[in-house]
Write a protein that holds these residues in place. Structure first.
Motif, PDB file in Angstrom:
ATOM      1  N   GLU A  23      19.218  16.676  18.074  1.00 18.09           N
ATOM      2  CA  GLU A  23      18.547  15.737  18.955  1.00 18.09           C
ATOM      3  C   GLU A  23      19.076  14.321  18.731  1.00 18.09           C
ATOM      4  O   GLU A  23      19.646  14.011  17.680  1.00 18.09           O
ATOM      5  N   PRO A  24      18.873  13.431  19.698  1.00 14.60           N
ATOM      6  CA  PRO A  24      19.263  12.020  19.505  1.00 14.60           C
ATOM      7  C   PRO A  24      18.598  11.434  18.264  1.00 14.60           C
ATOM      8  O   PRO A  24      17.470  11.788  17.922  1.00 14.60           O
ATOM      9  N   ARG A  25      19.315  10.574  17.598  1.00 14.02           N
ATOM     10  CA  ARG A  25      18.835   9.971  16.356  1.00 14.02           C
ATOM     11  C   ARG A  25      18.561   8.484  16.540  1.00 14.02           C
ATOM     12  O   ARG A  25      19.216   7.807  17.322  1.00 14.02           O
ATOM     13  N   VAL A  26      17.580   8.020  15.764  1.00 16.82           N
ATOM     14  CA  VAL A  26      17.272   6.592  15.721  1.00 16.82           C
ATOM     15  C   VAL A  26      17.803   6.037  14.404  1.00 16.82           C
ATOM     16  O   VAL A  26      17.488   6.560  13.330  1.00 16.82           O
ATOM     17  N   PHE A  27      18.623   5.001  14.477  1.00 17.77           N
ATOM     18  CA  PHE A  27      19.229   4.413  13.288  1.00 17.77           C
ATOM     19  C   PHE A  27      18.629   3.031  13.049  1.00 17.77           C
ATOM     20  O   PHE A  27      18.706   2.157  13.927  1.00 17.77           O
ATOM     21  N   PRO A  28      18.037   2.789  11.891  1.00 17.45           N
ATOM     22  CA  PRO A  28      17.467   1.464  11.610  1.00 17.45           C
ATOM     23  C   PRO A  28      18.554   0.401  11.506  1.00 17.45           C
ATOM     24  O   PRO A  28      19.662   0.678  11.027  1.00 17.45           O
ATOM     25  N   VAL A  29      18.243  -0.797  11.974  1.00 14.88           N
ATOM     26  CA  VAL A  29      19.219  -1.884  11.982  1.00 14.88           C
ATOM     27  C   VAL A  29      19.796  -2.177  10.592  1.00 14.88           C
ATOM     28  O   VAL A  29      21.017  -2.325  10.452  1.00 14.88           O
ATOM     29  N   PRO A  30      18.973  -2.261   9.522  1.00 14.59           N
ATOM     30  CA  PRO A  30      19.566  -2.539   8.204  1.00 14.59           C
ATOM     31  C   PRO A  30      20.615  -1.506   7.792  1.00 14.59           C
ATOM     32  O   PRO A  30      21.613  -1.862   7.161  1.00 14.59           O
ATOM     33  N   LYS A  31      20.413  -0.252   8.146  1.00 13.70           N
ATOM     34  CA  LYS A  31      21.384   0.788   7.812  1.00 13.70           C
ATOM     35  C   LYS A  31      22.687   0.572   8.564  1.00 13.70           C
ATOM     36  O   LYS A  31      23.779   0.710   8.009  1.00 13.70           O
ATOM     37  N   VAL A  32      22.582   0.200   9.826  1.00 15.90           N
ATOM     38  CA  VAL A  32      23.765  -0.047  10.641  1.00 15.90           C
ATOM     39  C   VAL A  32      24.547  -1.250  10.110  1.00 15.90           C
ATOM     40  O   VAL A  32      25.783  -1.275  10.133  1.00 15.90           O
ATOM     41  N   LEU A  33      23.834  -2.258   9.611  1.00 15.48           N
ATOM     42  CA  LEU A  33      24.486  -3.468   9.106  1.00 15.48           C
ATOM     43  C   LEU A  33      25.274  -3.227   7.823  1.00 15.48           C
ATOM     44  O   LEU A  33      26.143  -4.033   7.471  1.00 15.48           O
ATOM     45  N   GLU A  34      24.999  -2.145   7.113  1.00 17.93           N
ATOM     46  CA  GLU A  34      25.721  -1.859   5.868  1.00 17.93           C
ATOM     47  C   GLU A  34      27.214  -1.739   6.108  1.00 17.93           C
ATOM     48  O   GLU A  34      28.034  -2.150   5.292  1.00 17.93           O
ATOM     49  N   ARG A  35      27.593  -1.142   7.228  1.00 17.75           N
ATOM     50  CA  ARG A  35      29.011  -0.984   7.566  1.00 17.75           C
ATOM     51  C   ARG A  35      29.686  -2.349   7.693  1.00 17.75           C
ATOM     52  O   ARG A  35      30.815  -2.544   7.240  1.00 17.75           O
ATOM     53  N   SER A  36      28.986  -3.315   8.285  1.00 20.42           N
ATOM     54  CA  SER A  36      29.542  -4.658   8.442  1.00 20.42           C
ATOM     55  C   SER A  36      29.849  -5.283   7.094  1.00 20.42           C
ATOM     56  O   SER A  36      30.891  -5.917   6.910  1.00 20.42           O
ATOM     57  N   ARG A  37      28.945  -5.082   6.144  1.00 19.66           N
ATOM     58  CA  ARG A  37      29.145  -5.689   4.816  1.00 19.66           C
ATOM     59  C   ARG A  37      30.361  -5.112   4.116  1.00 19.66           C
ATOM     60  O   ARG A  37      31.088  -5.819   3.417  1.00 19.66           O
ATOM     61  N   ARG A  38      30.611  -3.814   4.305  1.00 19.36           N
ATOM     62  CA  ARG A  38      31.786  -3.211   3.683  1.00 19.36           C
ATOM     63  C   ARG A  38      33.071  -3.761   4.289  1.00 19.36           C
ATOM     64  O   ARG A  38      34.048  -4.023   3.576  1.00 19.36           O
ATOM     65  N   VAL A  39      33.090  -3.961   5.605  1.00 21.01           N
ATOM     66  CA  VAL A  39      34.276  -4.512   6.255  1.00 21.01           C
ATOM     67  C   VAL A  39      34.509  -5.950   5.806  1.00 21.01           C
ATOM     68  O   VAL A  39      35.644  -6.368   5.579  1.00 21.01           O
ATOM     69  N   ILE A  40      33.440  -6.725   5.651  1.00 20.75           N
ATOM     70  CA  ILE A  40      33.568  -8.101   5.163  1.00 20.75           C
ATOM     71  C   ILE A  40      34.237  -8.117   3.795  1.00 20.75           C
ATOM     72  O   ILE A  40      35.139  -8.930   3.534  1.00 20.75           O
ATOM     73  N   GLU A  41      33.822  -7.244   2.909  1.00 20.20           N
ATOM     74  CA  GLU A  41      34.425  -7.176   1.571  1.00 20.20           C
ATOM     75  C   GLU A  41      35.916  -6.871   1.653  1.00 20.20           C
ATOM     76  O   GLU A  41      36.730  -7.455   0.922  1.00 20.20           O
ATOM     77  N   GLU A  42      36.291  -5.955   2.545  1.00 26.81           N
ATOM     78  CA  GLU A  42      37.707  -5.622   2.707  1.00 26.81           C
ATOM     79  C   GLU A  42      38.492  -6.815   3.243  1.00 26.81           C
ATOM     80  O   GLU A  42      39.625  -7.075   2.804  1.00 26.81           O
TER      81      GLU A  42
END
Length: 469
Positions: free
Chosen positions: A76-95
């Motif tokens: 079924e479709p999933r709901v993703f919380p905003v803080p979880k989605v933002l984690e990816r951004s932080r990893r890219v910033i570090e790179e």
């Protein structure tokens, strides 16, 4: 007090500052950069382009998952919380920080962390992040590339946990059910599509009568329709805010029209301010405008000939792509290098879902100029590659001279628009006679690709000219 001497000092390590510093260093100059953060990258890496576009990409993947027929067969479709989605951004910033730190080290550019202030026209004083005392930098030339930050009206409490700006929104620790975005410029439209893609009910407040009025009217209309029909965004035009109130239930926005809007949170996305305050500009006789922006000539020189400025701090177009070229050109000018080029060939890149990108004239501009033109269109829903990927929303639109076939404008709305536009840009910038849509008809494109939309659009336009439609 420690004193260093350099040929060039650059204030800021965003795209403009980085390109200015690297260009000077590669031409044998002794260069230093000053960054107010403990790490390099500037606003682009930490608060702007990188985190917001990473967030947008992640949300697009979620939208594709939740709407794809194949994925519906496995769950079924999933709901993703905003803080979880933002984690990816932080990893890219570090790179990004790691990569850009290496750039400075490899080119032997000194990096000073702290707040920079001009003492005089050839001296900067740096208040470092540690407590070892200030550092003085003597220089022959300087480039101010301090970027910008969101404009924050004094009557709005941005310390309140339910009120955000474009910087603060990246620290969101909960998922609001509803969000008001005040300001329907590029940033407002991008975040409207991002949050609505996460299932947040979004109201977008525009103080004009159409979205992104600098775009071709047809593209602006397509964006407005798509935000409403596919994302469920409620767009309110020609509205001005009167005041904002907060309570335990959320935020209330009062508009001058008498409307009273309530939501869980408010994002203010109306304008930006150049980062020129507390730079000691009074000491060297430079005065920013009311938005904190510096004036420069067509060689990026301020009123002080050996002090340059580039990037968001000089205002329009306030794009990372333009800033990179401006910084490099400012550096080329102070080097007296023939590489100097005024950055005026700037495609618009808007990372809504789907993307928008354009270059050259719009239909409205050509009509106002009374310049004859013809239109060639390729609808993505009729393109094999788009049918394969499922990204069928959008179009490629070419405006061209009906006699010479010279390309006058390129307008693209759809998946990968910011990539697709560069194919047309390359041809548009060719010498007269070679900058025509005939190139697309006479060139073999890989099949299936999105690039072949250029051939379809060119044939569509030529058929109109020849009366075959």
């Amino acid at each position: 007090m420690t004193v260093f001497s350099y040929d060039v000092v650059v204030i800021g390590t965003g795209p403009a500052g980085e390109s200015a510093a690297l260009n000077a260093a590669k031409h044998g100059k002794r260069v230093a950069v000053v960054e107010r953060r403990p790490v390099v990258g500037g606003n682009c890496t930490h608060n702007g382009t990188i985190p917001s576009k990473t967030l947008r990409h992640t949300v697009k993947q979620i939208v594709d998952f939740n709407t794809g027929r194949l994925f519906r067969e496995v769950g079924e479709p999933r709901v993703f919380p905003v803080p979880k989605v933002l984690e990816r951004s932080r990893r890219v910033i570090e790179e990004q920080v790691e990569m850009r730190t290496h750039f400075y080290a490899r080119n032997r550019i000194d990096v000073h962390s702290g707040h920079a202030r001009f003492k005089d026209a050839n001296t900067l004083v740096i208040d470092p992040h540690d407590e070892e005392g200030s550092v003085t930098l003597k220089f022959t030339s300087a480039v101010i590339a301090t970027g910008s930050r969101p404009y924050r009206p004094a009557d709005i409490d941005f310390d309140h946990p339910r009120i955000y700006c474009a910087d603060k929104i990246l620290t969101l620790e909960h998922t609001p059910r509803s969000l008001i975005i005040y300001g329907a410029g590029v940033i407002g439209c991008e975040y409207a599509s991002i949050f609505s893609g996460l299932g947040v009910r979004v109201e977008l407040i525009d103080n004009r009568d159409r979205l992104l009025s600098f775009l071709d009217d047809e593209i602006s209309d397509a964006l407005s329709y798509h935000l409403r029909s596919s994302h469920g965004v409620l767009v309110r035009h020609k509205e001005e805010y009167e005041r904002v109130e907060t309570d335990d239930r959320g935020v209330v926005l009062y508009l001058r029209s008498g409307k009273r809007l309530r939501a869980d949170a408010l994002m203010w996305a109306n304008g930006r301010t150049g980062n020129t305050d507390d730079l000691g500009l009074d000491a060297i006789g430079l005065k920013p405008n009311s938005r904190g922006q510096l004036s420069v000539d067509d060689h990026y020189r301020t009123e002080i000939e050996h002090i340059y400025a580039a990037g968001d701090v000089i205002g329009w177009p306030s794009l990372a792509s333009a800033a990179y070229g401006q910084g490099r050109s400012a550096s080329a000018d102070l080097l007296e290098s023939p590489q100097f080029k005024l950055v005026d060939d700037i495609p618009t890149g808007i990372y809504t879902i789907p993307e928008i990108s354009s270059l050259g004239h719009t239909e409205r501009e050509l009509t106002d100029q009374r310049r004859p033109y013809e239109v060639g269109v390729a609808m993505f829903k009729e393109t094999a590659r788009a049918q394969i990927t499922g990204d069928t929303v959008g179009m490629l639109k070419l405006l061209f001279d009906p006699e010479s076939h010279e390309i006058l404008g390129i307008h693209c709305f759809g998946d990968q628009a910011s990539e697709i536009v560069h194919i047309g840009q390359a041809i548009m910038n060719q010498p007269a006679g070679a900058n025509t849509i005939d190139y697309f008809v006479n060139t073999t494109f890989n099949y299936p690709t999105m690039a072949e939309a250029y051939r379809t659009a060119a044939l569509n336009g030529l058929n109109r000219v020849e009366g075959l439609i």
